[in-house]
Design a protein around this motif. Structure first.
Motif, mmCIF file in Angstrom:
data_model
loop_
_atom_site.group_PDB
_atom_site.id
_atom_site.type_symbol
_atom_site.label_atom_id
_atom_site.label_comp_id
_atom_site.label_asym_id
_atom_site.label_seq_id
_atom_site.Cartn_x
_atom_site.Cartn_y
_atom_site.Cartn_z
ATOM 1 N N THR A 1 0.719 -1.006 0.065
ATOM 2 C CA THR A 1 -0.113 0.153 0.084
ATOM 3 C C THR A 1 0.839 1.359 0.007
ATOM 4 O O THR A 1 0.178 2.509 0.057
ATOM 5 N N LEU A 2 2.174 1.300 -0.145
ATOM 6 C CA LEU A 2 3.023 2.101 -0.014
ATOM 7 C C LEU A 2 2.927 2.952 -1.223
ATOM 8 O O LEU A 2 3.075 2.445 -2.332
ATOM 9 N N ASP A 3 3.064 4.444 -1.347
ATOM 10 C CA ASP A 3 3.404 5.047 -2.277
ATOM 11 C C ASP A 3 4.461 6.099 -2.184
ATOM 12 O O ASP A 3 4.091 7.329 -1.894
ATOM 13 N N ALA A 4 5.613 5.881 -2.151
ATOM 14 C CA ALA A 4 6.759 6.632 -1.854
ATOM 15 C C ALA A 4 7.387 7.216 -2.966
ATOM 16 O O ALA A 4 8.523 7.723 -3.041
ATOM 17 N N GLU A 5 6.684 6.973 -4.102
ATOM 18 C CA GLU A 5 7.349 7.680 -5.478
ATOM 19 C C GLU A 5 8.827 7.107 -5.740
ATOM 20 O O GLU A 5 9.446 8.054 -6.300
ATOM 21 N N GLY A 6 8.828 5.956 -5.512
ATOM 22 C CA GLY A 6 10.152 5.336 -5.964
ATOM 23 C C GLY A 6 11.479 5.572 -4.743
ATOM 24 O O GLY A 6 12.499 5.056 -5.236
ATOM 25 N N ARG A 7 11.037 6.081 -3.724
ATOM 26 C CA ARG A 7 11.941 6.335 -2.817
ATOM 27 C C ARG A 7 12.271 5.017 -1.881
ATOM 28 O O ARG A 7 11.160 4.328 -1.667
ATOM 29 N N VAL A 8 13.337 4.764 -1.299
ATOM 30 C CA VAL A 8 13.550 3.765 -0.615
ATOM 31 C C VAL A 8 12.871 4.157 0.911
ATOM 32 O O VAL A 8 13.374 5.276 1.539
ATOM 33 N N VAL A 9 12.143 3.340 1.380
ATOM 34 C CA VAL A 9 11.371 3.739 2.721
ATOM 35 C C VAL A 9 11.314 2.138 3.548
ATOM 36 O O VAL A 9 11.661 1.272 3.011
ATOM 37 N N PHE A 10 10.823 2.256 4.745
ATOM 38 C CA PHE A 10 10.703 1.228 5.523
ATOM 39 C C PHE A 10 9.817 0.381 4.843
ATOM 40 O O PHE A 10 8.699 0.622 4.213
ATOM 41 N N ALA A 11 10.168 -0.984 4.646
ATOM 42 C CA ALA A 11 9.235 -2.042 4.135
ATOM 43 C C ALA A 11 9.340 -2.020 2.759
ATOM 44 O O ALA A 11 8.957 -3.130 1.924
ATOM 45 N N SER A 12 10.397 -1.254 2.041
ATOM 46 C CA SER A 12 10.641 -1.566 0.524
ATOM 47 C C SER A 12 11.349 -2.511 0.142
ATOM 48 O O SER A 12 12.476 -2.858 1.219
ATOM 49 N N THR A 13 11.567 -3.046 -0.990
ATOM 50 C CA THR A 13 12.469 -3.995 -1.296
ATOM 51 C C THR A 13 13.362 -3.357 -2.437
ATOM 52 O O THR A 13 12.802 -2.854 -3.358
ATOM 53 N N VAL A 14 14.442 -3.481 -2.104
ATOM 54 C CA VAL A 14 15.672 -2.702 -3.010
ATOM 55 C C VAL A 14 16.508 -3.963 -3.733
ATOM 56 O O VAL A 14 16.820 -4.588 -2.986
ATOM 57 N N ASP A 15 16.705 -3.382 -4.951
ATOM 58 C CA ASP A 15 17.606 -4.406 -5.648
ATOM 59 C C ASP A 15 18.976 -3.618 -5.655
ATOM 60 O O ASP A 15 18.669 -2.380 -6.287
ATOM 61 N N LEU A 16 20.079 -4.158 -5.457
ATOM 62 C CA LEU A 16 21.114 -3.538 -5.445
ATOM 63 C C LEU A 16 22.290 -4.217 -6.330
ATOM 64 O O LEU A 16 22.333 -5.355 -6.472
ATOM 65 N N GLU A 17 23.377 -3.457 -6.792
ATOM 66 C CA GLU A 17 24.523 -3.834 -7.479
ATOM 67 C C GLU A 17 25.680 -3.691 -6.436
ATOM 68 O O GLU A 17 25.942 -2.325 -6.470
ATOM 69 N N ASP A 18 26.604 -4.219 -6.156
ATOM 70 C CA ASP A 18 27.855 -3.975 -5.639
ATOM 71 C C ASP A 18 28.817 -3.524 -6.588
ATOM 72 O O ASP A 18 29.127 -4.251 -7.292
ATOM 73 N N LEU A 19 29.000 -2.335 -6.637
ATOM 74 C CA LEU A 19 30.245 -1.796 -7.376
ATOM 75 C C LEU A 19 31.450 -2.112 -7.560
ATOM 76 O O LEU A 19 32.171 -1.946 -8.595
ATOM 77 N N ASP A 20 31.954 -2.853 -6.406
ATOM 78 C CA ASP A 20 33.376 -3.281 -6.297
ATOM 79 C C ASP A 20 33.182 -4.815 -7.321
ATOM 80 O O ASP A 20 34.188 -5.202 -7.766
ATOM 81 N N ASN A 21 32.393 -5.403 -6.987
ATOM 82 C CA ASN A 21 32.492 -7.047 -7.681
ATOM 83 C C ASN A 21 31.299 -7.182 -8.674
ATOM 84 O O ASN A 21 31.300 -8.254 -9.211
ATOM 85 N N ILE B 1 23.286 -0.556 6.205
ATOM 86 C CA ILE B 1 22.734 -0.633 4.786
ATOM 87 C C ILE B 1 21.448 -0.107 4.694
ATOM 88 O O ILE B 1 21.374 0.938 3.639
ATOM 89 N N ALA B 2 20.418 -0.364 5.505
ATOM 90 C CA ALA B 2 19.187 0.260 5.361
ATOM 91 C C ALA B 2 19.307 1.786 5.716
ATOM 92 O O ALA B 2 18.830 2.622 5.084
ATOM 93 N N ARG B 3 20.089 2.339 6.925
ATOM 94 C CA ARG B 3 20.202 3.626 7.060
ATOM 95 C C ARG B 3 20.998 4.326 5.823
ATOM 96 O O ARG B 3 20.566 5.600 5.422
ATOM 97 N N ALA B 4 21.810 3.821 4.943
ATOM 98 C CA ALA B 4 22.423 4.318 3.964
ATOM 99 C C ALA B 4 21.382 4.481 2.935
ATOM 100 O O ALA B 4 21.419 5.434 2.068
ATOM 101 N N LEU B 5 20.541 3.389 2.534
ATOM 102 C CA LEU B 5 19.539 3.287 1.535
ATOM 103 C C LEU B 5 18.169 4.448 1.569
ATOM 104 O O LEU B 5 17.777 4.833 0.623
ATOM 105 N N ILE B 6 17.746 4.602 2.746
ATOM 106 C CA ILE B 6 16.701 5.139 3.248
ATOM 107 C C ILE B 6 16.548 6.704 2.607
ATOM 108 O O ILE B 6 17.547 7.253 2.623
ATOM 109 N N GLY B 7 15.660 6.911 1.722
ATOM 110 C CA GLY B 7 15.486 8.192 1.328
ATOM 111 C C GLY B 7 16.053 8.433 -0.182
ATOM 112 O O GLY B 7 15.713 9.268 -0.830
#
Length: 157
Positions: free
Chosen positions: A78-98, A125-131
């Motif tokens: 039910t979230l509508d955070a306009e594409g922003r990372v927020v609590f309960a969101s699922t985030v796909d990431l790529e590690d830029l090192d490897n 990691i969550a603190r870095a992603l939020i927002g």
């Protein structure tokens, strides 16, 4: 103070509470009664163990009831955070090192489970992603040193 929980996390806590109240509590009462039937309680290890288990069960019940009574339950669908990372969101990431790709869901402290790719909202990691948004690059202070991740996609599922 509100305890943020996903809808799934709240259900898991409710299930645990139900289990403790309906089964574990009864098992502890039966164990205490059995130990008492053996006579002298002053040197009865079974009785001491049962009383310790009872204290643990009752403490956990109180803890779960408190958390659930102050829970702010968030349904990610039910979230509508306009594409922003927020609590309960699922985030796909790529590690830029490897170049390794990983997916995390940001959840409450009680729900965190790295085996299920669920990270606590209080984790580095969550603190870095939020927002942040898809396409942003974030730096995370990991135990092995700083790591950079690119946010590939933010989903609310």
């Amino acid at each position: 103070m509100n305890t943020p929980l996903t809808k799934f996390g709240a259900e898991k806590l409710k299930e645990e509470l139900h289990q403790l109240k309906t089964k574990e509590r009864r098992n502890v009462i039966d164990a205490i009664a059995e130990a008492r039937s053996h006579g002298d309680l002053s040197e009865n290890a079974e009785y001491d163990a049962a009383k310790e288990r009872q204290a643990f069960v009752e403490g956990r019940i109180a803890e779960l009831e408190q958390k659930l009574s102050t829970a702010q339950i968030i349904d990610p669908s039910t979230l509508d955070a306009e594409g922003r990372v927020v609590f309960a969101s699922t985030v796909d990431l790529e590690d830029l090192d490897n170049g390794q790709k990983v997916t995390y869901q940001i959840v409450g402290i009680d729900e965190a489970d790295l085996k299920e790719n669920k990270v606590s909202v209080t984790s580095p990691i969550a603190r870095a992603l939020i927002g942040k948004y898809a396409g942003d690059v974030v730096e995370v202070q990991a135990p092995s040193g700083p790591r950079e991740y690119e946010i590939l996609e933010v989903r609310y599922v």
